[in-house]
Write an enzyme that holds these catalytic residues in place. Sequence first.
Site, PDB file in Angstrom:
ATOM      1  CB  SER A   7      -0.941  -0.003   1.213  1.00 58.97           C
ATOM      2  OG  SER A   7      -0.208  -0.123   2.422  1.00 58.97           O
ATOM      3  CD  GLU A  20       8.289  -7.007  -1.187  1.00 55.52           C
ATOM      4  OE1 GLU A  20       7.242  -6.366  -1.349  1.00 55.52           O
ATOM      5  OE2 GLU A  20       8.587  -7.581  -0.118  1.00 55.52           O
ATOM      6  N   GLY A  60       2.420  -8.733   1.759  1.00 57.46           N
ATOM      7  CA  GLY A  60       1.776  -8.823   0.448  1.00 57.46           C
ATOM      8  C   GLY A  60       2.225 -10.014  -0.368  1.00 57.46           C
ATOM      9  CG  ASP A 102       9.373  -2.871  -0.888  1.00 59.13           C
ATOM     10  OD1 ASP A 102       8.150  -2.628  -0.807  1.00 59.13           O
ATOM     11  OD2 ASP A 102       9.816  -4.026  -1.066  1.00 59.13           O
ATOM     12  N   GLY A 103       8.157  -0.618   1.073  1.00 66.45           N
ATOM     13  CA  GLY A 103       7.655  -0.457   2.426  1.00 66.45           C
ATOM     14  C   GLY A 103       8.161  -1.566   3.327  1.00 66.45           C
ATOM     15  CB  ALA A 104       9.171  -2.386   6.249  1.00 70.76           C
ATOM     16  CG  ASP A 105       4.702  -6.317   6.467  1.00 69.91           C
ATOM     17  OD1 ASP A 105       3.723  -5.665   6.065  1.00 69.91           O
ATOM     18  OD2 ASP A 105       5.241  -7.210   5.788  1.00 69.91           O
TER      19      ASP A 105
END
Length: 219
Positions: free
Chosen positions: A30, A103, A97, A81-84
């Site tokens: 997201s 990734e 995801g 990129d994102g991260a959790d």
Amino acid sequence: MNQLEMKKVAAKAALQFVKPDMIVGVGSGSTVNCFIEELGAFRDQIKGAVAASKASEELLRKQGIEVFSANDVSSLDIYVDGADEINPQKMMIKGGGAALTREKIVSSLAKNFICIVDSSKQVDILGSTFPLPVEVIPMARSQVARKLVALGGSPEWREGVITDNGNVILDVHNFIIMNPIEMEKELNNVAGVVTNGIFALNAAHTVIVGTPDGAKIIE
């Protein structure tokens, strides 16, 4: 300011790292979707992008950005990129995801891995708030799950989810990851594991945190 707004703050701040004629690496999720939307304004200035998921490829094309394969490039200047979860050492848990393997592949090409997150993703110890995703060859699912239990985890099959590589995901709860590098190596040595969602061997270089007070950049 809500979580989505903080993600947008981080995504916009990442644009300062985008330079003319770059091929930009992008992850998935997201927060990355927010970045891709912003990147569309640069479509005529950059050469294109390499994406870590089919979903991100589709979004890039909708923005009019040319998509390259990871096989087309020898390196990337930046990967966004994102991260959790992300810890103070810029090590991450990723894979919510289910794109963790791609990734890892695309991020490993980058000179600057830029992680964009909202402040809720910051933790002191990985595994504190988010289960660890592990991508597994389907025929090894039960075998790998038993091994994960033996290591102290509580694996849960993410039913109905098939990765872009045709594999399955086990989400491992109750792992408090005190030594992310060693844990990443150990899990990747389990027969049947494609990769796990610890990004410690290839941690982020730059972290951009979206906060109600604006973007905080950690280098």
